[in-house]
Design a protein around this motif. Structure first.
Motif, PDB file in Angstrom:
ATOM      1  N   ARG A  19     -40.409  36.222 -38.828  1.00 49.98           N
ATOM      2  CA  ARG A  19     -41.729  36.184 -38.302  1.00 49.98           C
ATOM      3  C   ARG A  19     -42.690  37.034 -39.375  1.00 49.98           C
ATOM      4  N   THR A  20     -42.520  38.114 -39.776  1.00 57.04           N
ATOM      5  CA  THR A  20     -43.025  38.813 -40.771  1.00 57.04           C
ATOM      6  C   THR A  20     -43.171  38.356 -42.144  1.00 57.04           C
ATOM      7  N   ALA A  21     -42.095  37.567 -42.563  1.00 61.53           N
ATOM      8  CA  ALA A  21     -42.146  36.721 -43.626  1.00 61.53           C
ATOM      9  C   ALA A  21     -43.017  35.678 -43.716  1.00 61.53           C
ATOM     10  N   GLY A  22     -43.537  34.981 -42.786  1.00 61.89           N
ATOM     11  CA  GLY A  22     -44.405  33.864 -42.504  1.00 61.89           C
ATOM     12  C   GLY A  22     -44.136  32.562 -43.392  1.00 61.89           C
ATOM     13  N   VAL A  23     -44.580  31.879 -43.838  1.00 58.46           N
ATOM     14  CA  VAL A  23     -44.452  30.529 -44.325  1.00 58.46           C
ATOM     15  C   VAL A  23     -43.661  30.774 -45.661  1.00 58.46           C
ATOM     16  N   GLY A  53     -33.880  25.333 -33.163  1.00 61.72           N
ATOM     17  CA  GLY A  53     -34.997  24.678 -33.734  1.00 61.72           C
ATOM     18  C   GLY A  53     -35.832  26.164 -33.848  1.00 61.72           C
ATOM     19  N   LEU A  54     -35.593  27.148 -33.962  1.00 63.09           N
ATOM     20  CA  LEU A  54     -36.394  28.307 -34.016  1.00 63.09           C
ATOM     21  C   LEU A  54     -36.477  28.594 -35.517  1.00 63.09           C
ATOM     22  N   ALA A  55     -35.750  28.147 -36.458  1.00 60.07           N
ATOM     23  CA  ALA A  55     -35.850  28.707 -37.945  1.00 60.07           C
ATOM     24  C   ALA A  55     -35.580  27.312 -38.514  1.00 60.07           C
ATOM     25  N   ALA A  56     -36.054  27.323 -39.693  1.00 62.96           N
ATOM     26  CA  ALA A  56     -35.997  26.221 -40.609  1.00 62.96           C
ATOM     27  C   ALA A  56     -36.051  26.461 -42.177  1.00 62.96           C
ATOM     28  N   GLU A  57     -35.602  25.450 -43.021  1.00 64.79           N
ATOM     29  CA  GLU A  57     -35.508  25.851 -44.422  1.00 64.79           C
ATOM     30  C   GLU A  57     -36.820  25.722 -44.923  1.00 64.79           C
ATOM     31  N   ALA A  58     -37.252  27.014 -45.831  1.00 65.21           N
ATOM     32  CA  ALA A  58     -38.639  27.014 -46.324  1.00 65.21           C
ATOM     33  C   ALA A  58     -38.428  26.778 -47.942  1.00 65.21           C
ATOM     34  N   GLY A  59     -37.428  26.100 -48.412  1.00 62.54           N
ATOM     35  CA  GLY A  59     -37.296  26.047 -49.856  1.00 62.54           C
ATOM     36  C   GLY A  59     -36.373  26.744 -50.276  1.00 62.54           C
ATOM     37  N   LEU A  74     -39.451  30.996 -39.747  1.00 64.86           N
ATOM     38  CA  LEU A  74     -39.705  30.607 -38.357  1.00 64.86           C
ATOM     39  C   LEU A  74     -40.590  29.626 -38.138  1.00 64.86           C
ATOM     40  N   VAL A  75     -40.229  28.880 -36.958  1.00 65.14           N
ATOM     41  CA  VAL A  75     -40.987  27.738 -36.425  1.00 65.14           C
ATOM     42  C   VAL A  75     -41.722  28.135 -35.529  1.00 65.14           C
ATOM     43  N   PRO A  76     -42.851  28.314 -35.789  1.00 66.80           N
ATOM     44  CA  PRO A  76     -43.960  28.871 -34.601  1.00 66.80           C
ATOM     45  C   PRO A  76     -43.835  28.133 -33.468  1.00 66.80           C
ATOM     46  N   GLU A  77     -44.090  26.763 -33.668  1.00 72.16           N
ATOM     47  CA  GLU A  77     -44.223  25.603 -32.469  1.00 72.16           C
ATOM     48  C   GLU A  77     -42.861  25.607 -31.654  1.00 72.16           C
ATOM     49  N   ALA A  78     -41.938  26.299 -32.091  1.00 72.23           N
ATOM     50  CA  ALA A  78     -40.601  26.174 -31.426  1.00 72.23           C
ATOM     51  C   ALA A  78     -40.461  26.978 -29.905  1.00 72.23           C
ATOM     52  N   GLY A  79     -41.609  27.923 -29.770  1.00 71.07           N
ATOM     53  CA  GLY A  79     -41.611  28.595 -28.568  1.00 71.07           C
ATOM     54  C   GLY A  79     -43.091  28.735 -28.175  1.00 71.07           C
ATOM     55  N   HIS A  80     -43.053  29.087 -26.799  1.00 74.62           N
ATOM     56  CA  HIS A  80     -44.542  29.289 -26.380  1.00 74.62           C
ATOM     57  C   HIS A  80     -44.614  30.454 -25.274  1.00 74.62           C
ATOM     58  N   ALA A  81     -45.502  31.247 -25.046  1.00 76.35           N
ATOM     59  CA  ALA A  81     -45.710  31.993 -23.919  1.00 76.35           C
ATOM     60  C   ALA A  81     -47.114  31.901 -23.546  1.00 76.35           C
ATOM     61  N   ALA A  82     -47.123  31.740 -22.046  1.00 75.25           N
ATOM     62  CA  ALA A  82     -48.443  31.778 -21.559  1.00 75.25           C
ATOM     63  C   ALA A  82     -48.851  33.316 -21.053  1.00 75.25           C
ATOM     64  N   GLY A  83     -50.053  33.627 -21.179  1.00 73.23           N
ATOM     65  CA  GLY A  83     -50.630  34.975 -20.917  1.00 73.23           C
ATOM     66  C   GLY A  83     -51.793  34.725 -19.814  1.00 73.23           C
ATOM     67  N   VAL A  84     -51.606  35.520 -18.708  1.00 75.45           N
ATOM     68  CA  VAL A  84     -52.495  35.392 -17.556  1.00 75.45           C
ATOM     69  C   VAL A  84     -53.243  36.675 -17.578  1.00 75.45           C
ATOM     70  N   HIS A  85     -54.558  36.750 -17.523  1.00 77.59           N
ATOM     71  CA  HIS A  85     -55.297  37.785 -17.088  1.00 77.59           C
ATOM     72  C   HIS A  85     -56.079  37.774 -15.844  1.00 77.59           C
ATOM     73  N   LEU A  86     -55.427  38.557 -14.920  1.00 76.40           N
ATOM     74  CA  LEU A  86     -56.002  38.294 -13.255  1.00 76.40           C
ATOM     75  C   LEU A  86     -57.037  39.601 -13.466  1.00 76.40           C
ATOM     76  N   ASP A  87     -58.461  39.329 -13.446  1.00 72.42           N
ATOM     77  CA  ASP A  87     -59.428  40.129 -13.204  1.00 72.42           C
ATOM     78  C   ASP A  87     -59.794  39.862 -11.986  1.00 72.42           C
ATOM     79  N   LEU A  98     -44.985  31.287 -31.198  1.00 74.33           N
ATOM     80  CA  LEU A  98     -44.059  32.600 -31.692  1.00 74.33           C
ATOM     81  C   LEU A  98     -44.716  33.410 -32.493  1.00 74.33           C
ATOM     82  N   THR A  99     -45.701  33.083 -33.346  1.00 76.91           N
ATOM     83  CA  THR A  99     -46.270  34.197 -34.150  1.00 76.91           C
ATOM     84  C   THR A  99     -47.664  34.783 -33.362  1.00 76.91           C
ATOM     85  N   GLY A 100     -47.817  34.368 -32.028  1.00 74.28           N
ATOM     86  CA  GLY A 100     -48.770  35.047 -31.232  1.00 74.28           C
ATOM     87  C   GLY A 100     -50.249  34.404 -31.527  1.00 74.28           C
ATOM     88  N   THR A 101     -50.212  33.347 -32.386  1.00 74.52           N
ATOM     89  CA  THR A 101     -51.417  32.703 -32.356  1.00 74.52           C
ATOM     90  C   THR A 101     -51.807  31.766 -31.086  1.00 74.52           C
TER      91      THR A 101
END
Length: 398
Positions: A19-23, A53-59, A74-87, A98-101
């Protein structure tokens, strides 16, 4: 996706470096060097990540000798998380990769006092709609009946409908069909027990005391659920995003609380009660607070905000912050929440002035820095998603 199968220490080390290495990517040799793992161990881990599917070759990258090295990303779209703020009055949901975007977001009105059934139904509906809108209709099972009459007479304002006093029937649909969804992180006002996902006497809503929110919601949505205080979630997001050292995140919105990061880790306390910042008493005969005490920082600060006296609200907030700085000797104070976001300057200026005055009286040359937290009004929701993502990358406490 099987979240728990990924939660090994070595896998987390590799995922965090990817994740830290980026693209640009990182080679297996670099992974072995930076993790201390053997090349064979790294090869096994990366092979499994590629298979999932979480990692792929980058050259390829030129090496100092021999053939060019294959780099992985890292393949960002290979995983997702839903965040819920109950105010207390609003439900905000985000979907992050997976990158938090943030890749999707929704908002809806909410009455936290409407009862468990109404609140759980709202969370399930909003998260299902968010996942469906963002990842496609096949990503989530139907929520149940649809159409204008699906929710009966309360369809125009389902979140404010009277509480039934029980959880009622389980929702017919779930999120289990979303292959890339790791689960839901839920953040809301405390106090609560984040290890068991059980609420205590939420300030202003004592009826939630003892409610097992995590388990009840997990039964509805069919994916893992993690629950924590709104301030802890926001503090975790800030730590993951690079805020280092020890800091306090002060959240001023419908209530007032603090998230504490000590030595790089979120501090929750032995009984998960750390951060009840708003309920320190600073005026013994002051107005009654929602917690039952008199003269709490929260009731004094919110009262000043309601009167439009932002300078006074900032002074009160600053006195509470100064107590916290004096007690913990933290490096930084970050301000967030809806009220601060609406007009940040008076709060930053006022809190900083109190801290500077305290520092001068104590013989110090300058006060602890004060600034607005990054993330804005959706910082808590993004932090709620990090409750699931951060452990995956070995950063469960920041």
């Amino acid at each position: 996706m099987n979240l728990f199968a990924l939660r090994s220490h070595n896998t987390a080390l590799v995922l965090d470096l990817l994740r830290t290495a980026g693209v640009r990517g990182i080679s297996r040799l670099e992974l072995a060097d930076r993790t201390g793992l053997t090349p064979q161990a790294v090869s096994k881990i990366t092979a499994r990540l590629r298979e999932d599917g979480l990692a792929a070759e980058a050259g390829r990258r030129a090496s100092t000798g021999g053939k060019p090295r294959t780099v992985l990303r890292l393949v960002p779209e290979a995983g997702h998380a839903a965040g819920v703020h109950l105010d207390r009055d609003e439900l905000r949901t985000v979907l992050v990769d997976l990158t938090g975007t943030v890749v999707g977001e929704r908002r809806a009105p909410l009455d936290l006092g409407a009862g468990a059934d109404a609140v759980l139904t709202a969370v399930t509906r909003e998260t299902t709609a968010l996942v469906t809108d963002t990842l496609g209709p096949a990503a989530a099972a139907p929520f149940g009946p649809t159409g204008p009459d699906a929710l009966g007479p309360a369809a125009t304002d389902p979140l404010g409908s009277p509480a039934t006093g029980s959880l009622g029937p389980a929702v017919t649909g779930s999120l289990a069909a979303a292959d890339t969804l790791l689960g839901l992180g839920v953040a809301l006002p405390g106090p609560l027990d984040h290890t068991r996902g059980v609420l205590h006497r939420v300030t202003g809503f004592p009826e939630w005391d003892g409610f097992a929110l995590r388990d009840a919601l997990a039964r509805r949505v069919g994916v893992p659920v993690v629950v924590d205080k709104d301030t802890n979630a926001a503090a975790l997001e800030l730590a993951v995003r690079g805020e280092g050292g020890s800091f306090a995140y002060l959240h001023l919105g419908t209530g007032l609380g603090a998230g504490l990061v000590i030595g790089g880790s979120v501090h929750r306390g032995a009984r998960t009660g750390a951060g009840e910042f708003g309920h320190q008493v600073i005026q013994l005969d002051g107005p009654v607070c929602g917690c039952g005490n008199r003269g709490c920082v929260e009731v004094l600060c919110l009262g000043a905000v309601a009167r439009g006296e932002l300078a006074e609200a900032a002074r009160v907030l600053g006195e509470g912050a100064a107590n916290l700085v004096g007690l913990l000797d933290i490096d930084l104070v970050l301000l967030g929440g809806r009220t601060v976001a609406a007009d940040p300057s008076p709060f930053v200026r006022g809190v900083a002035a109190v801290l500077a005055a305290r520092a001068r009286r104590a013989g110090g040359r300058e006060g602890v820095p004060v600034r607005v937290a990054s993330g804005g009004v959706r910082g808590v929701a993004e932090g709620a998603a990090q409750l699931l993502l951060a452990p995956l990358f070995g950063r469960g406490d920041g």
